[in-house]
Structure formats: C-alpha cells, structure tokens
Design an enzyme around this catalytic site. Sequence first.
Site, PDB file in Angstrom:
ATOM      1  N   CYS A 183     -16.393   1.934   0.886  1.00 38.28           N
ATOM      2  CA  CYS A 183     -14.642   1.158   1.224  1.00 38.28           C
ATOM      3  C   CYS A 183     -14.656   1.601   2.426  1.00 38.28           C
ATOM      4  CB  CYS A 183     -13.983   1.195   0.126  1.00 38.28           C
ATOM      5  SG  CYS A 183     -13.018   2.752   0.164  1.00 38.28           S
ATOM      6  N   ARG A 187     -13.646  -8.652   2.059  1.00 35.06           N
ATOM      7  CA  ARG A 187     -12.098  -8.441   2.331  1.00 35.06           C
ATOM      8  C   ARG A 187     -11.337  -9.340   2.549  1.00 35.06           C
ATOM      9  NH1 ARG A 187     -10.071  -3.270   1.574  1.00 35.06           N
ATOM     10  NH2 ARG A 187      -8.349  -4.271   1.473  1.00 35.06           N
ATOM     11  N   HIS A 210      -7.651   0.895  -6.269  1.00 37.51           N
ATOM     12  CA  HIS A 210      -7.767  -0.182  -5.208  1.00 37.51           C
ATOM     13  C   HIS A 210      -8.870  -1.369  -5.067  1.00 37.51           C
ATOM     14  CE1 HIS A 210      -7.846  -1.178  -1.705  1.00 37.51           C
ATOM     15  NE2 HIS A 210      -8.619  -0.356  -0.805  1.00 37.51           N
ATOM     16  N   ASP A 241     -16.900   7.472  -1.444  1.00 34.39           N
ATOM     17  CA  ASP A 241     -16.392   7.437  -0.791  1.00 34.39           C
ATOM     18  C   ASP A 241     -15.518   8.702  -0.225  1.00 34.39           C
ATOM     19  OD1 ASP A 241     -13.293   5.941   0.112  1.00 34.39           O
ATOM     20  OD2 ASP A 241     -12.478   6.789  -1.650  1.00 34.39           O
ATOM     21  N   ARG A 292       1.053  -1.030   0.140  1.00 31.00           N
ATOM     22  CA  ARG A 292      -0.082  -0.228   0.043  1.00 31.00           C
ATOM     23  C   ARG A 292       0.804   0.895   0.169  1.00 31.00           C
ATOM     24  NH1 ARG A 292      -5.059   1.693   3.626  1.00 31.00           N
ATOM     25  NH2 ARG A 292      -5.939  -0.018   2.416  1.00 31.00           N
ATOM     26  N   GLN A 346      -9.793  -4.050  -2.853  1.00 31.96           N
ATOM     27  CA  GLN A 346     -11.861  -3.558  -2.635  1.00 31.96           C
ATOM     28  C   GLN A 346     -12.649  -4.063  -3.468  1.00 31.96           C
ATOM     29  OE1 GLN A 346     -12.273  -1.709   0.410  1.00 31.96           O
ATOM     30  NE2 GLN A 346     -14.474  -2.574  -0.506  1.00 31.96           N
TER      31      GLN A 346
HETATM   32  N1  NVA Z   1     -10.144   6.669  -1.794  1.00 29.64           N
HETATM   33  C1  NVA Z   1      -9.688   6.290  -0.353  1.00 29.64           C
HETATM   34  C2  NVA Z   1      -9.964   4.914   0.034  1.00 29.64           C
HETATM   35  C3  NVA Z   1      -9.355   4.233   1.837  1.00 29.64           C
HETATM   36  C4  NVA Z   1      -9.510   3.208   1.782  1.00 29.64           C
HETATM   37  C5  NVA Z   1      -8.008   6.773   0.096  1.00 29.64           C
HETATM   38  O1  NVA Z   1      -6.880   6.852  -0.894  1.00 29.64           O
HETATM   39  O2  NVA Z   1      -7.565   7.150   1.260  1.00 29.64           O
HETATM   40  N1   CP Z   2     -11.230   0.058   2.387  1.00 32.35           N
HETATM   41  C1   CP Z   2      -9.621   0.497   3.135  1.00 32.35           C
HETATM   42  O1   CP Z   2      -9.211  -0.593   2.549  1.00 32.35           O
HETATM   43  O2   CP Z   2      -9.704   0.032   3.802  1.00 32.35           O
HETATM   44  P1   CP Z   2      -8.607   0.496   5.393  1.00 32.35           P
HETATM   45  O3   CP Z   2      -7.647   2.094   4.718  1.00 32.35           O
HETATM   46  O4   CP Z   2      -8.584   0.631   6.465  1.00 32.35           O
HETATM   47  O5   CP Z   2      -7.314  -0.720   4.843  1.00 32.35           O
END
Ligand code: NVA
Ligand code: CP
Length: 301
Positions: free
Chosen positions: A260, A288, A132, A220, A105, A135
Amino acid sequence: MKTPRHFLSLLDLSSAELQAVIARASELKKLQHAGETHATLQGRVLAMIFEKSSTRTRVSFEAGMSQLGGSAMFLSPSDTQLGRGEPVEDSARVISSMVDCVMIRTFDHEMVETFAKHSRVPVINGLTDLLHPCQLLADMQTFTEHRGSIKGKTVTWVGDGNNMCHSYINAARQFDFNLRIACPAGYEPDEAIVDAAKDRVTLLRDPMEAASGSHLVVTDTWVSMGQEEEKRAREKIFGSFKVSKAMMQEADKDALFMHCLPAYRGMEVDADVLDAPDSVVWDEAENRLHAQKALLEFLLR
Ligand code: NVA
Ligand code: CP
C-alpha cells in the site's frame, strides 16, 4: 431524513456494489487519462479529517473531488475544535450539516463509527488502527486490471496482522479469494475478523510456504502509524518476514507484488522486489485516485 450509506469497512457494501465501484473506477481512469471532463459531483464538498499523516489518501481524495467538479477541505486536529476536546458526536452533527461527505483517518476505529452514527452525510474510513478499506478498492482494481478477476485466486499476506491485513481478510470474503497469512507469533490478525472468514483464510508461520503458488503477494510496513515506540523490537521479530526475490520465485510465475506504501526498502521488502516488473505498487497507488472517485460517486449520487 434518509440514513446515509457509509464506507467504514469493505463489509458496508455488497459484493456486487464493490464490483460496480471497481468497474467504474477503471472507467473513470480512462476518462482521466484521455483528458475528458467528468464533473459528476459539481459543487459537492468533502471534509477530510486527518489525525494521522498521509500522502496518497490526502492527494487522491483532494484531487479526486476537484476532478469530479467538487472540492475537498483538509481538517487537522491541531486547528479544529476536535483537537481541543469537542465531542465527536457534536463535531459530526455540525460538520455533516455543512458538507456532502466526510473522510476520516484516525487511530481508534470507534471514533469513525461514532462519527458516522451522528452524521447526516456518508462517512468514509480513510484508515483506522483496525481497517483500511479504501486501499483495498485500489488493490482489487489493480489486480483486475492486470490479471482479470481475483475470484478463486490465492493471495498471500506476509508480515503484520494489521489494519491492511484485516481489510484483506474482508476482501477475501467480498471478492471470493483464498488468503494465506504468514505472520510472527503474537502479531496475528484480530481473531473475530479471521473467524468470520474462516473458510477463506489460512494462518501460517512460514512465509515461503505461504507464498508457494500464490497469485498475489502483499506486505506492509512492520511499524504502523502509532507504533513508533515498538520500532526496534518489531524489526527484530519481523526479520524473516521480508518479501524477497526468493519468496516471489516460490509464487506463481504470473504473481504480482503489492504494497500500500509507504514502503521501507530492505525492511519488509527488498528493493529488487519493489522495483521489479511484477510489482504493481505504482499502479496500485494511482488507483487510489480512481477507486475513491468511483466510491464518492457511489455514496453521493
Ligand atoms: N499499516 C500502515 C498503513 C499505512 C498506509 C499504517 O497503519 O501505518
Ligand atoms: N497507502 C496509504 O494510505 O498511503 P498514505 O498514508 O500516504 O495515505
């Protein structure tokens, strides 16, 4: 050496492979709920590199590996040499010589691509600024479990044209549904990603119009990780893109709501939408675990 399969984008698997992963995810969920052991990845090790925060992604991968008989290792930039400037290429060669799979990540999507290029084991994208995909495995599993196949359905994305939105566009291609995206001017999804899905994607400005008759409404956060400094400005711009009860009433009578998570009640979604019976966000989060276990089996066996 055989080149490993990676999962950096939903486009890295064929539609049939994605369907198989999702079917297996539902099977693994039943085994898990029945308390039956399913140690298909005995002794295998997953390294997890987190350059951004996470609850769901970390817990699901870590618990998932352990339930499959393997283990997972959490690596943060503050205590690895990656954080001190060891090149991604070198880190990839070294880490992938010791483990069976790597989940990353991070911010820049190119980082996971570079890592994958130099890795001898499968690399999984656990979220980048661009995509992502994990997800979406959970989201597609959740829709299927509640409403059957998503093929030919209409899905509405409300809000930011961000990493999740991009993955929904890729999902529209792979799972064959129509996607309406309602976002404010200047916050549209990446043009190239939209262009590649032209026949399935419509961009709109009015979220009510976008939600009309839809089978799934998704949103989101307005402020993704790394955009904290834009928070105040974004909250003003996105004000009319909040998913409300009135918006859900525009959708099909059997429409589902997904997010998500983490969600910010009263910002991108009203509390009474998130907590309503047609909101499947908790199943979506749980899935997930099951979807990624199926993905790990697919990549490692
Ligand atoms: N769009 C959000 C998703 C978090 C799971 C981010 O990138 O922070
Ligand atoms: N939806 C998701 O990826 O959550 P986290 O940021 O908690 O991993």
